[in-house]
Motif scaffolding. Structure first.
Motif, mmCIF file in Angstrom:
data_model
loop_
_atom_site.group_PDB
_atom_site.id
_atom_site.type_symbol
_atom_site.label_atom_id
_atom_site.label_comp_id
_atom_site.label_asym_id
_atom_site.label_seq_id
_atom_site.Cartn_x
_atom_site.Cartn_y
_atom_site.Cartn_z
ATOM 1 N N SER A 11 0.807 -1.227 0.000
ATOM 2 C CA SER A 11 0.000 0.000 0.000
ATOM 3 C C SER A 11 0.833 1.268 0.000
ATOM 4 N N GLN A 12 2.120 1.154 0.281
ATOM 5 C CA GLN A 12 2.991 2.321 0.227
ATOM 6 C C GLN A 12 3.246 2.762 -1.214
ATOM 7 N N ALA A 106 10.229 -3.090 0.999
ATOM 8 C CA ALA A 106 10.522 -2.266 2.172
ATOM 9 C C ALA A 106 12.018 -2.138 2.403
#
Length: 201
Positions: A11-12, A106
């Motif tokens: 979702s980033q 990430a």
């Protein structure tokens, strides 16, 4: 299957774009597509195998403020079992590898040497949707009505309950049945959305 941490990472990515993560598993080309735009919300796995191109739509739904996915395979299972199954006939190793591919986002930095195993691509929404549609047309299920679009206020039939359970999971099927709702599916992979299961009080 709890997929909340992976969903947060995905979702980033900008909601106006489509993200693709590409990697190899047992010598096969695996492509994961994700977007959470307002009108297009999906997580789709494309397995480009030696024998066929198989699409695994991975419906995700929100329950108790956490995101979950239905990892069960139906369509395409006969094609992928040779490549994705463990010796115990489960896909634990594959899904762990998939989680690792997502978590790599990430960890990714411009100087990271780990990028060689997982390649990341970014598309505009239009580019990503068209690419996904083209891949679907070449797949083993080009016209199947298997992509969740919306709910309708109508008692769910036994056949529809079975379909929702198969495609979205037992939690989703029971939730809809308890509220006298049914799920409406589409054959257009570009029009699928997520299902939100609100916690009862």
């Amino acid at each position: 299957m709890d997929f909340h941490n992976e969903y947060i990472i995905l979702s980033q990515h900008p909601s106006s774009h489509v993200l693709e993560i590409r990697f190899h598993f047992n010598g096969q080309n695996i492509r994961l597509f994700f977007t959470k735009s307002e009108k297009h919300q999906f997580l789709v796995l494309i397995c480009e195998l030696d024998t066929a191109t198989v699409i695994k739509n991975i419906p995700f739904y929100e329950f108790n403020l956490r995101m979950h996915i239905n990892g069960y395979w139906d369509n395409g299972y006969e094609y992928v079992k040779e490549y994705l199954l463990d010796k115990d006939y489960k896909m634990t190793t594959f899904y762990n590898y998939l989680r690792g591919a997502i978590q790599m986002i990430a960890k990714q930095t411009s100087s990271s040497k780990e990028q060689t195993d997982f390649k990341i691509y970014h598309y505009t929404l239009s580019e990503g949707l068209n690419l996904l549609q083209n891949l679907k047309e070449k797949s083993t299920t080009p016209h199947e009505t298997i992509y969740f679009n919306h709910v309708r206020r109508r008692n769910i039939s036994d056949n529809q309950y079975a379909k929702v359970k198969l495609l979205l999971g037992k939690d989703a099927a029971n939730y809809l049945a308890s509220l006298n709702l049914t799920a409406v599916f589409t054959s257009d992979i570009r029009k699928q959305r997520k299902l939100v299961l609100e916690e009862s009080t």
